[in-house]
Design a protein around this motif. Structure first.
Motif, short mmCIF file in Angstrom:
data_model
loop_
_atom_site.label_atom_id
_atom_site.label_comp_id
_atom_site.label_asym_id
_atom_site.label_seq_id
_atom_site.Cartn_x
_atom_site.Cartn_y
_atom_site.Cartn_z
N PHE A 80 0.84 -1.20 0.00
CA PHE A 80 0.00 0.00 0.00
C PHE A 80 0.87 1.25 0.00
N ASN A 81 1.92 1.22 0.79
CA ASN A 81 2.81 2.38 0.90
C ASN A 81 3.54 2.65 -0.41
N ASN A 82 4.23 1.63 -0.92
CA ASN A 82 5.09 1.83 -2.09
C ASN A 82 4.32 1.92 -3.40
N VAL A 83 3.32 1.06 -3.59
CA VAL A 83 2.52 1.14 -4.81
C VAL A 83 1.68 2.41 -4.79
N GLY A 84 1.14 2.75 -3.61
CA GLY A 84 0.36 3.97 -3.51
C GLY A 84 1.18 5.20 -3.84
N LEU A 85 2.34 5.33 -3.20
CA LEU A 85 3.17 6.52 -3.42
C LEU A 85 3.69 6.57 -4.85
N ASN A 86 4.25 5.47 -5.34
CA ASN A 86 4.86 5.51 -6.66
C ASN A 86 3.83 5.48 -7.78
N GLY A 87 2.66 4.92 -7.53
CA GLY A 87 1.57 5.06 -8.50
C GLY A 87 1.14 6.52 -8.62
N PHE A 88 1.06 7.19 -7.48
CA PHE A 88 0.72 8.61 -7.48
C PHE A 88 1.81 9.44 -8.19
N ILE A 89 3.08 9.15 -7.86
CA ILE A 89 4.19 9.88 -8.46
C ILE A 89 4.23 9.64 -9.98
N ALA A 90 3.94 8.40 -10.38
CA ALA A 90 3.91 8.10 -11.82
C ALA A 90 2.83 8.92 -12.52
N CYS A 91 1.66 9.05 -11.90
CA CYS A 91 0.60 9.88 -12.48
C CYS A 91 1.04 11.34 -12.60
N ILE A 92 1.69 11.84 -11.56
CA ILE A 92 2.20 13.22 -11.58
C ILE A 92 3.16 13.41 -12.75
N GLY A 93 4.12 12.49 -12.86
CA GLY A 93 5.14 12.61 -13.91
C GLY A 93 4.56 12.51 -15.30
N LEU A 94 3.67 11.56 -15.53
CA LEU A 94 3.08 11.36 -16.86
C LEU A 94 2.23 12.56 -17.28
N ASN A 95 1.44 13.08 -16.35
CA ASN A 95 0.57 14.20 -16.69
C ASN A 95 1.34 15.51 -16.88
N ALA A 96 2.49 15.63 -16.20
CA ALA A 96 3.25 16.88 -16.25
C ALA A 96 4.36 16.87 -17.28
N ALA A 97 4.55 15.74 -17.96
CA ALA A 97 5.73 15.55 -18.81
C ALA A 97 5.90 16.63 -19.87
N LEU A 98 4.82 16.98 -20.54
CA LEU A 98 4.95 17.89 -21.68
C LEU A 98 5.35 19.31 -21.25
#
Length: 559
Positions: free
Chosen positions: A446-464
């Motif tokens: 929950f800790n690692n998948v939750g945090l890194n899933g969230f961070i992955a969303c941040i990175g993908l949406n902000a990439a451009l």
């Protein structure tokens, strides 16, 4: 390549898992003492993969983050509440001061440099190495009601600031605390940690070969015991030794002993007891033998939650005399825990409903006592998902409440609500052990998948929008991040050493915990050759997770 780009654009979940996978691969690589860490690696991977143009729904981002925050709160809840109630209060105050110093530093620099709320929050998150800040800021932005275009610009600046400032935040804090601070303050970290362990019985890394209770196989040759019943023999040895099993000879069948079982000449018996008693009385029976089958009976150490009101108010002595008689012969009471606090093991100590008795003995006998007294809290693989889900729901509903002061809307936000819910639920689990169990491996997921899933969303949406932001703010932002990293640590070292007068190793651990930097804790443990810094880290980390989430609200409103 065109097939790959088209496919991940059509199925963005592929890009999400690709980003998480790359983040874990590169985040676990070490270059000497340096490692990017999984969070930073996942963010960078998202910024690269997202260049193909990926858009993920914000609800997915919020779901991952709520999962992460609850898991963090659940894990640190008992430590946090205990620290608030006990002599850990100075460490709590110390951690709050460092959090405020880091936040004020970021706000002042943000004002001087003309940063908006997104850049300032990213600066604080990376410089202070606290990913909770990043998540709370993004959550507040998504709930702010600004236009979609402005929201995308702001959300793109968050990871820019975080990515530029986080590496020095990690490395700089580790080097300052583990290598520079001990020299500046004039102490040998390894030496003071060893002295603390000798004075306070510090725990060693790993397991111990010592066993307080055990069993031995002995051949009965003492005429004073031959012909007596098991009950008579156990009374002779003050019920410190228990005769569990016997057989008349090496080839004879094994007999489970009862109180009226008679001990015969030359019989091989299995006796159990504390190590001190076994050593003291061994020669009163006869020579010790190696008889594996005789000693091959299942034992269990069990946490037993007292729920039967019959035993509420009884003393340990009364319970040992009545219940640990025939139903539980040879079952040993190891400790008594109440509200996450170990109680003194005296005969006159009263047992209350909800107390946890840790008992050890033959599995069948342990089961009898557990059935009689209450609830057997055995470790299981499944998680109480209803407890977790409803906890997040209640916490988020409370966090979503908005009040208006002077026309300004103020709200904790659902993110802070989730972490507070986790803290409360974790504490409730530690004090009322009949519900709410989430295994350690599940908390890790929950800790690692939750945090890194969230961070992955941040990175993908902000990439451009990342590249343009980096070109515009790069060097100045990096230097500002070094100030956010160093200022709280410098203040913490001065206050911890001269004002709070913490033990040096605990002080350094408290600084690392208040900064929630695991890399610094690892460096401290390596230099100290000890786990003593963890004592200070635990309270500081628990406090900083909540306090930094609250201070993020201040940053977003001030900026």
């Amino acid at each position: 390549m065109s097939y790959f780009v088209t496919t991940v654009q059509k199925y963005p979940e592929i890009a999400l898992f690709l980003t998480i996978g790359i983040g874990f691969v590169f985040g676990n690589l070490r270059f000497g003492k340096f490692s990017l860490g999984v969070v930073t690696s996942t963010l960078l991977a998202g910024l690269v993969v997202g260049q193909v143009g990926i858009t993920l729904p914000t609800v997915l981002q919020s779901t991952f983050f709520a999962m992460f925050l609850f898991a963090v709160g659940y894990a640190v809840g008992p430590q946090f509440i205990r620290a608030m109630k006990s002599d850990g209060l100075p460490q709590v105050i110390f951690a709050v001061i460092l959090c405020i110093v880091g936040t004020v530093t970021a706000i002042v620099l943000g004002k001087l440099l003309g940063y908006n709320s997104a850049l300032t929050a990213g600066l604080l998150s990376g410089g202070y190495t606290n990913s909770t800040v990043l998540g709370v800021a993004a959550d507040l932005m998504n709930q702010s009601g600004v236009s979609e275009a402005d929201l995308r610009v702001s959300l793109a600046l968050l990871p820019v600031a975080y990515a530029v400032t986080y590496p020095f935040g990690t490395v700089g804090s580790a080097v300052l605390l583990a290598n520079i601070a001990p020299r500046l303050l004039g102490f040998d970290l390894a030496k003071v940690s060893a002295e603390y362990e000798r004075a306070n019985g510090g725990a060693k890394i790993g397991t111990t070969a010592y066993r307080e209770y055990s069993a031995r196989a002995l051949r009965l040759t003492n005429p004073a015991i031959i012909g007596k019943t098991v009950e008579q023999v156990e009374k002779m040895f003050k019920n410190e030794i228990f005769v569990r099993r016997l057989r008349a000879s090496e080839d004879a069948p094994i007999v489970e002993c009862k109180r009226d079982t008679v001990l015969t000449d030359g019989a091989i018996i299995a006796v159990s007891g504390g190590l001190a008693a076994l050593l003291a009385y061994r020669d009163d029976f006869g020579p010790e033998l190696k008889d594996v089958p005789l000693l091959d009976f299942s034992t269990e150490q069990l946490d037993l939650v007292v729920t039967n009101k019959v035993y509420a108010g009884k003393t340990i002595g009364e319970i040992l005399h009545t219940l640990f008689g025939e139903p539980g012969r040879g079952v040993f009471l190891l400790k008594l825990t109440r509200s996450d606090t170990e109680m003194p093991m005296r005969e006159e100590t009263e047992v209350h409903r909800g107390d946890v008795l840790t008992i050890l003995g033959a599995k069948a006998d342990v089961a009898k006592i557990a059935k009689e007294m209450g609830y057997a809290d055995r470790p299981v693989e499944k998680s109480d998902m209803a407890f977790m889900a409803f906890g997040i729901v209640v916490g988020s509903l409370i966090g979503a409440i908005t009040i208006h002061i002077g026309g300004i809307p103020l709200s904790l936000g659902t993110a802070v609500g989730a972490i507070v819910a986790g803290i409360i639920c974790g504490y409730l689990r530690s004090t009322m052990r009949t519900f709410g169990y989430i295994p350690g491996p599940a908390i890790w997921v929950f800790n690692n998948v939750g945090l890194n899933g969230f961070i992955a969303c941040i990175g993908l949406n902000a990439a451009l929008g990342f590249v343009g932001g980096l070109q515009q703010y790069g060097l100045t932002l990096f230097l500002a991040g070094t100030m956010v990293t160093l200022m709280p640590l410098i203040v913490g070292l001065i206050l911890g050493h001269y004002v709070f007068k913490f033990h040096p190793a605990i002080m350094l651990g408290a600084c690392a915990g208040a900064r929630s930097t695991t890399a610094a804790l690892g460096a401290l443990q390596q230099e100290a050759k000890s786990n003593v810094p963890v004592i200070g880290y635990a309270t500081g980390y628990a406090v900083s997770r909540l306090v930094m989430a609250l201070l993020t609200i201040v940053v977003m409103n001030v900026m």
